[in-house]
Design a protein around this motif. Structure first.
Motif, PDB file in Angstrom:
ATOM      1  N   LYS A   1       5.887  15.886   4.289  1.00  0.00           N
ATOM      2  CA  LYS A   1       4.778  15.012   3.901  1.00  0.00           C
ATOM      3  C   LYS A   1       4.604  15.091   2.387  1.00  0.00           C
ATOM      4  CE  LYS A   1       1.469  16.795   6.350  1.00  0.00           C
ATOM      5  NZ  LYS A   1       0.103  17.075   6.856  1.00  0.00           N
ATOM      6  N   ALA A   2       3.927  14.099   1.834  1.00  0.00           N
ATOM      7  CA  ALA A   2       3.678  14.072   0.397  1.00  0.00           C
ATOM      8  C   ALA A   2       2.351  13.369   0.161  1.00  0.00           C
ATOM      9  CB  ALA A   2       4.813  13.369  -0.340  1.00  0.00           C
ATOM     10  N   GLY A   3       1.288  14.000   0.635  1.00  0.00           N
ATOM     11  CA  GLY A   3      -0.055  13.463   0.462  1.00  0.00           C
ATOM     12  C   GLY A   3      -0.744  14.101  -0.721  1.00  0.00           C
ATOM     13  N   PRO A   4      -2.033  13.839  -0.912  1.00  0.00           N
ATOM     14  CA  PRO A   4      -2.757  14.427  -2.045  1.00  0.00           C
ATOM     15  C   PRO A   4      -2.668  15.944  -2.104  1.00  0.00           C
ATOM     16  CG  PRO A   4      -4.062  12.701  -1.026  1.00  0.00           C
ATOM     17  CD  PRO A   4      -2.872  12.907  -0.142  1.00  0.00           C
ATOM     18  N   ALA A   5      -2.683  16.590  -0.939  1.00  0.00           N
ATOM     19  CA  ALA A   5      -2.619  18.054  -0.921  1.00  0.00           C
ATOM     20  C   ALA A   5      -1.318  18.571  -1.509  1.00  0.00           C
ATOM     21  CB  ALA A   5      -2.789  18.571   0.505  1.00  0.00           C
ATOM     22  N   GLN A   6      -0.224  17.804  -1.351  1.00  0.00           N
ATOM     23  CA  GLN A   6       1.074  18.239  -1.868  1.00  0.00           C
ATOM     24  C   GLN A   6       1.220  17.983  -3.375  1.00  0.00           C
ATOM     25  OE1 GLN A   6       0.949  16.564   1.336  1.00  0.00           O
ATOM     26  NE2 GLN A   6       0.822  18.710   1.950  1.00  0.00           N
ATOM     27  N   TYR A   7       0.212  17.321  -3.964  1.00  0.00           N
ATOM     28  CA  TYR A   7       0.222  17.110  -5.410  1.00  0.00           C
ATOM     29  C   TYR A   7      -0.879  17.915  -6.097  1.00  0.00           C
ATOM     30  CZ  TYR A   7       3.857  13.599  -5.174  1.00  0.00           C
ATOM     31  OH  TYR A   7       5.071  12.976  -5.000  1.00  0.00           O
TER      32      TYR A   7
ATOM     33  N   VAL B   1       8.012   4.084  -7.621  1.00  0.00           N
ATOM     34  CA  VAL B   1       9.479   4.104  -7.652  1.00  0.00           C
ATOM     35  C   VAL B   1      10.041   5.374  -7.020  1.00  0.00           C
ATOM     36  CG1 VAL B   1       9.686   2.565  -9.627  1.00  0.00           C
ATOM     37  CG2 VAL B   1       9.471   5.030 -10.015  1.00  0.00           C
ATOM     38  N   CYS B   2       9.210   6.405  -6.879  1.00  0.00           N
ATOM     39  CA  CYS B   2       9.626   7.647  -6.209  1.00  0.00           C
ATOM     40  C   CYS B   2       9.686   7.515  -4.693  1.00  0.00           C
ATOM     41  CB  CYS B   2       8.646   8.781  -6.511  1.00  0.00           C
ATOM     42  SG  CYS B   2       8.634   9.394  -8.177  1.00  0.00           S
ATOM     43  N   HIS B   3       9.034   6.515  -4.150  1.00  0.00           N
ATOM     44  CA  HIS B   3       8.811   6.456  -2.710  1.00  0.00           C
ATOM     45  C   HIS B   3      10.081   6.422  -1.860  1.00  0.00           C
ATOM     46  CE1 HIS B   3       4.313   5.142  -2.931  1.00  0.00           C
ATOM     47  NE2 HIS B   3       4.602   6.138  -3.735  1.00  0.00           N
ATOM     48  N   PRO B   4      11.133   5.691  -2.255  1.00  0.00           N
ATOM     49  CA  PRO B   4      12.342   5.726  -1.430  1.00  0.00           C
ATOM     50  C   PRO B   4      12.916   7.132  -1.285  1.00  0.00           C
ATOM     51  CG  PRO B   4      12.415   3.880  -2.949  1.00  0.00           C
ATOM     52  CD  PRO B   4      11.252   4.716  -3.361  1.00  0.00           C
ATOM     53  N   ALA B   5      12.956   7.885  -2.384  1.00  0.00           N
ATOM     54  CA  ALA B   5      13.490   9.248  -2.322  1.00  0.00           C
ATOM     55  C   ALA B   5      12.611  10.141  -1.456  1.00  0.00           C
ATOM     56  CB  ALA B   5      13.615   9.828  -3.729  1.00  0.00           C
TER      57      ALA B   5
ATOM     58  N   PHE C   1       0.833  -1.201   0.000  1.00  0.00           N
ATOM     59  CA  PHE C   1       0.000   0.000   0.000  1.00  0.00           C
ATOM     60  C   PHE C   1       0.866   1.249   0.000  1.00  0.00           C
ATOM     61  CE2 PHE C   1      -2.175  -3.486   2.078  1.00  0.00           C
ATOM     62  CZ  PHE C   1      -3.264  -3.618   1.232  1.00  0.00           C
ATOM     63  N   LYS C   2       0.463   2.209  -0.778  1.00  0.00           N
ATOM     64  CA  LYS C   2       1.257   3.411  -0.989  1.00  0.00           C
ATOM     65  C   LYS C   2       1.057   4.441   0.131  1.00  0.00           C
ATOM     66  CE  LYS C   2       1.640   3.644  -6.030  1.00  0.00           C
ATOM     67  NZ  LYS C   2       1.427   4.536  -7.190  1.00  0.00           N
ATOM     68  N   PRO C   3       2.155   4.942   0.692  1.00  0.00           N
ATOM     69  CA  PRO C   3       2.045   6.060   1.627  1.00  0.00           C
ATOM     70  C   PRO C   3       2.028   7.405   0.911  1.00  0.00           C
ATOM     71  CG  PRO C   3       4.301   5.285   1.564  1.00  0.00           C
ATOM     72  CD  PRO C   3       3.513   4.382   0.660  1.00  0.00           C
ATOM     73  N   PHE C   4       2.382   7.409  -0.376  1.00  0.00           N
ATOM     74  CA  PHE C   4       2.451   8.655  -1.147  1.00  0.00           C
ATOM     75  C   PHE C   4       1.714   8.475  -2.475  1.00  0.00           C
ATOM     76  CE2 PHE C   4       6.748   7.954   0.832  1.00  0.00           C
ATOM     77  CZ  PHE C   4       6.499   8.697   1.983  1.00  0.00           C
ATOM     78  N   PRO C   5       0.931   9.476  -2.913  1.00  0.00           N
ATOM     79  CA  PRO C   5       0.115   9.341  -4.124  1.00  0.00           C
ATOM     80  C   PRO C   5       0.876   9.670  -5.403  1.00  0.00           C
ATOM     81  CG  PRO C   5      -0.335  11.441  -3.098  1.00  0.00           C
ATOM     82  CD  PRO C   5       0.655  10.749  -2.212  1.00  0.00           C
TER      83      PRO C   5
ATOM     84  N   MET D   1       2.812  -0.750   5.628  1.00  0.00           N
ATOM     85  CA  MET D   1       1.950   0.186   6.345  1.00  0.00           C
ATOM     86  C   MET D   1       1.064  -0.593   7.319  1.00  0.00           C
ATOM     87  SD  MET D   1       0.782   2.969   3.462  1.00  0.00           S
ATOM     88  CE  MET D   1       0.091   4.093   4.686  1.00  0.00           C
ATOM     89  N   ARG D   2       1.007  -0.119   8.549  1.00  0.00           N
ATOM     90  CA  ARG D   2       0.157  -0.725   9.564  1.00  0.00           C
ATOM     91  C   ARG D   2      -1.292  -0.285   9.351  1.00  0.00           C
ATOM     92  NH1 ARG D   2       4.069   1.963  12.157  1.00  0.00           N
ATOM     93  NH2 ARG D   2       2.528   3.350  13.109  1.00  0.00           N
TER      94      ARG D   2
END
Length: 448
Positions: A341-347, A274-278, A266-270, A404-405
């Protein structure tokens, strides 16, 4: 034999036979899907599709999520629109071995039909969902990576078959009917990687859901297809994988023994996974900077060593809007460093176009390192005073090693749903967690 093997396994799968770990994985996959569908429901891509197609809606039987039961459509259009909504933020689940987002196409078709049909219990829904996800991922494994490398969007090109299997299981199709449903879905291949960064990327899983539902409905009424739709010389696998006999039988032989749904992440970032580690590294560095009283504006440059797929898939240096930013490791790094953070609001488009974000984004340099794992990165910040900060992420949050828990999934659900439902997001979250136990899932779906 591959088509028959899949059809036989799916028609004989029973809810009571699912291991508890598989049921839990199905619950989490469905919960995450509902949150993503609500969160994406007011996106412009969904609104445009709704406005274009609403004059052609049939009897309103199935809920369009994100409107608290106030907006419905016929089952086929609901499958399409909810499928678009579930993927538009690129926040949905990922089968990491194939980078398929399996639940969107399958659940969009399945839930639309379940609400239309009525009387579908939570356990039976989870059984059908599991069947569909397993089908998508197993056939995906058989053609990976050749199929993806050619340019197909593997989420949707496998998702139509998964959706057909799931709905067919809920319909209690016979083995012969299920094989025909698989074949009818197989001819409706959809999804090109060229569309990434546009509205059409999210159309892919929506259309796959709609196509899979159509396939099951036709098969139920006796519509026929080739009994070797998947494995024939001119069948699905050989045609879409560029020739050569894919290992269909090998992976389908594992059905019911090795469960792909348990490898669903499950994605923590939208954004592109492949971007997630950075992003993970940048968020951790943001907190370190905060402790030291240093701001992102003091950064002189950012050097990131990343897996080659990051460069191939997410190298948009100057994204013009939120959809393009989802394929920009530079934007993900910038908001991680600036906001932690990098949630929907940040995109959101306005964030992508913000001068402060652009200034940090322009300082990011990403270099491919073939020695890195797909969920790994090395990142270094260089400051104007000559100091530097370093971060090595061995496994990004959201990977199978750092999953993700449930608490994090709940936070993610509420965070994105609140942008649509406001305070009622928590109520929707509570309802979504219980859908697998419902006597009639339609009662819950009508409130979302």
């Amino acid at each position: 034999m591959a088509t028959k093997t899949l059809a036989s396994w799916a028609t004989n799968l029973e809810a009571s036979s699912l291991p508890s770990s598989v049921k839990q994985a199905a619950v989490r996959s469905l919960y995450n899907y509902i949150g993503c569908a609500i969160g994406g429901s007011n996106h412009a891509a969904v609104t445009k599709a709704h406005d274009a197609l609403s004059p052609f809606f049939g009897k309103a039987t199935s809920t369009l999520y994100g409107h608290e039961g106030g907006l419905k459509a016929d089952a086929q259009h609901a499958a399409l629109l909810n499928g678009i909504a579930s993927h538009v933020h690129d926040y949905d689940d990922t089968h990491l071995a194939t980078i398929i987002h399996p639940t969107g196409p399958v659940a969009s078709a399945l839930l639309a039909y379940a609400e239309y049909k009525g009387g579908v219990s939570g356990p039976n829904l989870l059984c059908a969902l599991t069947a569909g996800i397993e089908a998508s991922c197993k056939i995906g494994l058989a053609v990976w990576p050749e199929h993806y490398d050619i340019g197909w969007h593997i989420t949707s090109s496998t998702g139509g078959v998964g959706a057909a299997v799931a709905v067919g299981r809920l319909m209690h199709l016979s083995e012969e009917q299920m094989a025909h449903a698989i074949g009818i879905a197989a001819v409706q291949v959809v999804g090109l990687r060229e569309m990434f960064g546009s509205d059409t990327k999210s159309f892919h899983p929506g259309r796959a859901a709609q196509s899979g539902l159509l396939a099951a409905l036709l098969a139920e009424k006796g519509y026929t297809s080739s009994p070797q739709a998947l494995e024939a010389k001119r069948g699905w696998a050989n045609v879409i994988a560029g020739g050569g006999m894919p290992k269909l039988q090998k992976y389908l032989a594992e059905l019911g023994e090795k469960w792909e749904i348990e490898a669903n992440a499950f994605k923590p970032f939208p954004c592109g996974i492949v971007c997630h580690p950075a992003i993970d590294a940048c968020i951790q560095l943001h907190h370190q900077m905060a402790e030291k009283g240093t701001s992102a504006e003091a950064i002189e440059r950012v050097e990131a060593r990343v897996h080659p797929l990051v460069i191939e898939l997410t190298s948009k240096c100057t994204p013009k809007d939120g959809l393009e930013a989802k394929f920009s490791v530079f934007h993900g790094a910038a908001v991680g460093l600036l906001y932690g953070k990098a949630g929907p609001a940040q995109y959101a488009d306005k964030v992508v176009q913000d001068e402060t974000v652009i200034a940090v984004r322009d300082k990011v340099n990403a270099t491919a390192d073939e020695g890195l794992a797909a969920d790994e990165t090395y990142l270094t910040l260089y400051f104007s005073d000559g100091k530097k900060l370093e971060m090595h992420v061995e496994h990004a949050v959201g990977s199978l090693e750092v999953p993700m828990r449930d608490e994090q999934l709940t936070e993610k659900f509420v965070d994105q749903a609140a942008l649509v439902l406001g305070e009622n997001a928590k109520k929707a979250s509570e309802a979504a967690w219980t859908i697998g136990e419902a006597d009639d899932v339609a009662e819950i779906l009508r409130s979302l």
